[in-house]
Design an enzyme around this catalytic site. Structure first.
Site, short mmCIF file in Angstrom:
data_model
loop_
_atom_site.label_atom_id
_atom_site.label_comp_id
_atom_site.label_asym_id
_atom_site.label_seq_id
_atom_site.Cartn_x
_atom_site.Cartn_y
_atom_site.Cartn_z
N LYS A 125 0.81 -1.22 0.00
CA LYS A 125 0.00 0.00 0.00
C LYS A 125 0.85 1.27 0.00
O LYS A 125 0.41 2.30 -0.51
CB LYS A 125 -0.96 -0.03 1.19
CG LYS A 125 -2.00 -1.13 1.11
CD LYS A 125 -2.93 -1.11 2.30
CE LYS A 125 -4.02 -2.17 2.20
NZ LYS A 125 -3.48 -3.54 2.18
N GLU A 209 -2.56 8.05 7.40
CA GLU A 209 -3.19 8.96 6.45
C GLU A 209 -4.42 9.60 7.08
O GLU A 209 -4.92 9.14 8.11
CB GLU A 209 -3.57 8.24 5.15
CG GLU A 209 -4.66 7.22 5.29
CD GLU A 209 -4.99 6.56 3.95
OE1 GLU A 209 -4.43 6.97 2.92
OE2 GLU A 209 -5.81 5.62 3.94
N ARG A 302 -6.16 -8.87 -8.06
CA ARG A 302 -6.88 -10.13 -8.32
C ARG A 302 -8.29 -9.78 -8.77
O ARG A 302 -8.69 -8.62 -8.78
CB ARG A 302 -6.95 -10.97 -7.05
CG ARG A 302 -7.59 -10.20 -5.90
CD ARG A 302 -7.85 -11.05 -4.68
NE ARG A 302 -8.21 -10.28 -3.50
CZ ARG A 302 -9.41 -9.79 -3.24
NH1 ARG A 302 -10.40 -9.98 -4.10
NH2 ARG A 302 -9.64 -9.09 -2.15
#
Length: 395
Positions: A125, A209, A302
């Site tokens: 990430k 964040e 995916r």
């Protein structure tokens, strides 16, 4: 085209692959049909996906992993026994495991999905956010990299402001995430998130964040081939969730304009292209309707459980496209436009009176709705056994 595809999954996902291969075989007259080999445990010999597959290989239980579906060595042994020239992983288990994708490549078998390098880049990430910033994908204020110490956390929190969220770099499924509303919660939340990330994913790295509140969860379906073509056929709204797990999904989002959806498609396609990605993926965002602001969330490297609603509103078959792209074929022409509207609901075998705990056992009666405009993807039938070892979703 491939001759023997092993499915490294079970239940609904495995049945979905089998259906796609059957359709490909029917379309490819004059050539040898593709054989599907189900990898399964001893207890699953009579499961629907094993009954429907052309062949089966038993996965032996070892002490190396909680389930054979996560045991790299046992999966490699079974793939060799299956004489597979390609594997399809669907979602869950090793679907986003670059280490397993590398093993498959070393065996000379085609992994129907992204390369291990692209999977690592977008599955991380932190690296995904850095790449997103480079290609102008909207990103919320964040730490700009990993946060290791309490001092780092305080410094970034002061710059970002509260409320904020601490997230694990790896993994997903609602684990390794903690909201922080004030400074006095920060240090404990950091330690607990790092610990949970280490236990769940074997990786304690986290980042910080800004917490985006009152937002919708929207995502863009993408698929890319080896010839530089990227389609972004569907934009889905997955805001109805329970414990960070999607429950109801719809396509397209009822709150977004066509211009907004087209913009998300464009930047999502640019992101996966920058990662030299091949295969199906989903780029996820948070959308604040009042401010009309999008912020990048993550990339799932995916196919998603909710892919059928994109298929219903575009007329494409994403699983067949996955197979064709992995075989080196280009995406056929222009990306189809969306039409109509589709809603998906997940069916879970759970006990509502016990806090929605999984409720395994034998299916005594099962009757799905039929009719125009309805689609049911499942891996069970009446008389089948829902085991206690796996996710409770059955359709």
């Amino acid at each position: 085209m491939f001759k023997r595809i092993a499915v490294v999954n079970r239940g609904e996902a495995a049945v979905r692959l089998i259906r796609a291969v059957r359709e490909l075989n029917a379309e490819q007259t004059g050539s040898d049909p593709i054989t599907v080999i189900a990898l399964h445990t001893e207890a699953e010999r009579r499961a629907m996906f094993v009954r429907q597959a052309d062949e089966g290989v038993v996965l032996r239980r070892t002490d190396a992993a909680a389930t054979p579906y996560l045991d790299h060595a046992e999966l490699a042994r079974a793939l060799q026994e299956a004489r597979a020239d390609a594997i399809w992983v669907g979602w869950g288990f090793v679907a986003e495991d670059p280490g397993f994708a590398e093993i498959v490549r070393d065996l000379g078998i085609t992994f129907i999905g992204p390369s291990p390098e692209a999977m690592r880049l977008l599955g991380d990430k932190v690296e995904a956010k850095l790449l997103a910033e480079k290609v102008n994908v909207p990103v919320a204020p964040w730490s700009g990299g990993p946060v290791e110490t309490r001092a780092d956390a305080r410094r970034h929190a002061h710059a970002i402001g509260y409320p904020l969220i601490i997230k694990a770099r790896s993994g997903g499924g609602g684990r390794g995430i903690r909201k922080v509303w004030s400074e006095d919660e920060l240090e404990l939340a950091l330690e607990r998130t790092q610990g949970e990330a280490e236990r769940s994913f074997g990786d304690p790295v986290v980042f910080i964040e800004r917490l985006v509140t009152e937002a919708r969860h929207v995502e863009v379906q993408v698929i890319a081939d080896a010839h530089g073509n990227v389609w972004a056929p569907g934009v889905r709204d997955c805001s109805i969730q329970r414990k960070n797990q999607k429950v109801i999904e719809e396509s397209s989002s009822p709150l977004m304009t066509k211009e907004q959806a087209d913009h998300l498609r464009q930047v999502s396609a640019e992101l996966v292209k920058a990662a030299d990605y091949q295969g199906a993926a989903t780029v996820e965002y948070l959308y604040q309707p009042e401010q009309k602001i999008f912020t990048f969330l993550e990339v799932n490297t995916r196919l998603q459980v909710e892919h059928p609603i994109t298929e219903a509103t575009t007329g494409i078959d994403l699983v067949k496209l996955q197979i064709q792209v992995a075989a080196g074929m280009p995406l056929p022409g222009e990306c189809p436009a969306e039409f109509g509207h589709a809603v998906e609901a997940r069916l879970n075998a759970e006990d509502a009176d016990a806090g929605f705990a999984p409720a395994p056992g034998t299916v005594q009666m099962l009757k799905f709705p039929l009719g125009s405009g309805l689609r049911v993807d499942t891996g069970i039938a009446a008389g089948d056994v829902i085991p206690p070892d796996y996710d409770s979703m059955v359709a």
